[in-house]
Write a protein that holds these residues in place. Structure first.
Motif, PDB file in Angstrom:
ATOM      1  N   GLU A  83     -61.749  31.959 -29.655  1.00 29.91           N
ATOM      2  CA  GLU A  83     -60.760  33.031 -29.801  1.00 29.91           C
ATOM      3  C   GLU A  83     -61.390  34.414 -29.626  1.00 29.91           C
ATOM      4  O   GLU A  83     -60.750  35.346 -29.146  1.00 29.91           O
ATOM      5  N   GLU A  88     -55.962  34.672 -26.574  1.00 24.81           N
ATOM      6  CA  GLU A  88     -54.800  33.792 -26.387  1.00 24.81           C
ATOM      7  C   GLU A  88     -55.116  32.325 -26.693  1.00 24.81           C
ATOM      8  O   GLU A  88     -54.209  31.518 -26.861  1.00 24.81           O
ATOM      9  N   TRP A  89     -56.397  31.959 -26.774  1.00 22.90           N
ATOM     10  CA  TRP A  89     -56.781  30.570 -27.052  1.00 22.90           C
ATOM     11  C   TRP A  89     -56.968  30.385 -28.559  1.00 22.90           C
ATOM     12  O   TRP A  89     -58.075  30.336 -29.071  1.00 22.90           O
ATOM     13  N   THR A  90     -55.852  30.273 -29.263  1.00 25.01           N
ATOM     14  CA  THR A  90     -55.868  30.083 -30.711  1.00 25.01           C
ATOM     15  C   THR A  90     -56.126  28.618 -31.050  1.00 25.01           C
ATOM     16  O   THR A  90     -56.006  27.739 -30.187  1.00 25.01           O
ATOM     17  N   ARG A  93     -53.107  26.505 -30.190  1.00 24.94           N
ATOM     18  CA  ARG A  93     -52.960  26.233 -28.758  1.00 24.94           C
ATOM     19  C   ARG A  93     -53.970  25.195 -28.289  1.00 24.94           C
ATOM     20  O   ARG A  93     -53.626  24.283 -27.536  1.00 24.94           O
ATOM     21  N   ARG A  96     -52.933  21.773 -29.578  1.00 23.22           N
ATOM     22  CA  ARG A  96     -51.751  21.291 -28.865  1.00 23.22           C
ATOM     23  C   ARG A  96     -52.145  20.751 -27.482  1.00 23.22           C
ATOM     24  O   ARG A  96     -51.710  19.672 -27.080  1.00 23.22           O
ATOM     25  N   ILE A  97     -53.004  21.457 -26.779  1.00 21.42           N
ATOM     26  CA  ILE A  97     -53.420  21.026 -25.441  1.00 21.42           C
ATOM     27  C   ILE A  97     -54.250  19.750 -25.527  1.00 21.42           C
ATOM     28  O   ILE A  97     -54.069  18.828 -24.730  1.00 21.42           O
TER      29      ILE A  97
END
Length: 106
Positions: A83, A88-90, A93, A96-97
């Motif tokens: 992060e 944007e890469w929390t 996220r 989830r990916i």
């Protein structure tokens, strides 16, 4: 890097090459010369004894890639590091990916 200096008429002769930024910074502190490092390798608080100059105008931006094993536990500092590089890469996220790729669930 040598190419950038040559294109501007400078000939450089690196004496020491090291892969680890902490080793390079230690050598600079010992008076072994100067170093060109990524901005990510410099921490203004921790590296107070080292003078830092922004030379980003001399070099083209470069990409950073992080590869994660979806079957390994990611520690909190791993998420924090990612992060710090890209807000944007929390954690949510990333998780989830990973779930999407492992379980096939969106």
């Amino acid at each position: 890097m040598t190419r950038v200096f040559r294109s501007r008429g400078f000939e450089i002769h690196p004496v020491i090459r090291a892969m680890d930024a902490s080793v390079i910074k230690s050598l600079v502190l010992e008076g072994a010369g100067i170093a060109i490092l990524s901005g990510a390798a410099y921490d203004a608080e921790r590296d107070r004894s080292i003078k830092s100059l922004n030379v980003s105008h001399l070099f083209e931006p470069s990409d950073v890639s992080i590869v994660l094993d979806p079957f390994r536990f990611i520690r909190g500092y791993g998420y924090l590091f990612i992060e710090l590089l890209a807000k944007e890469w929390t954690k949510a996220r990333i998780d989830r990916i990973i779930r999407t790729h492992v379980d096939g669930v969106a």
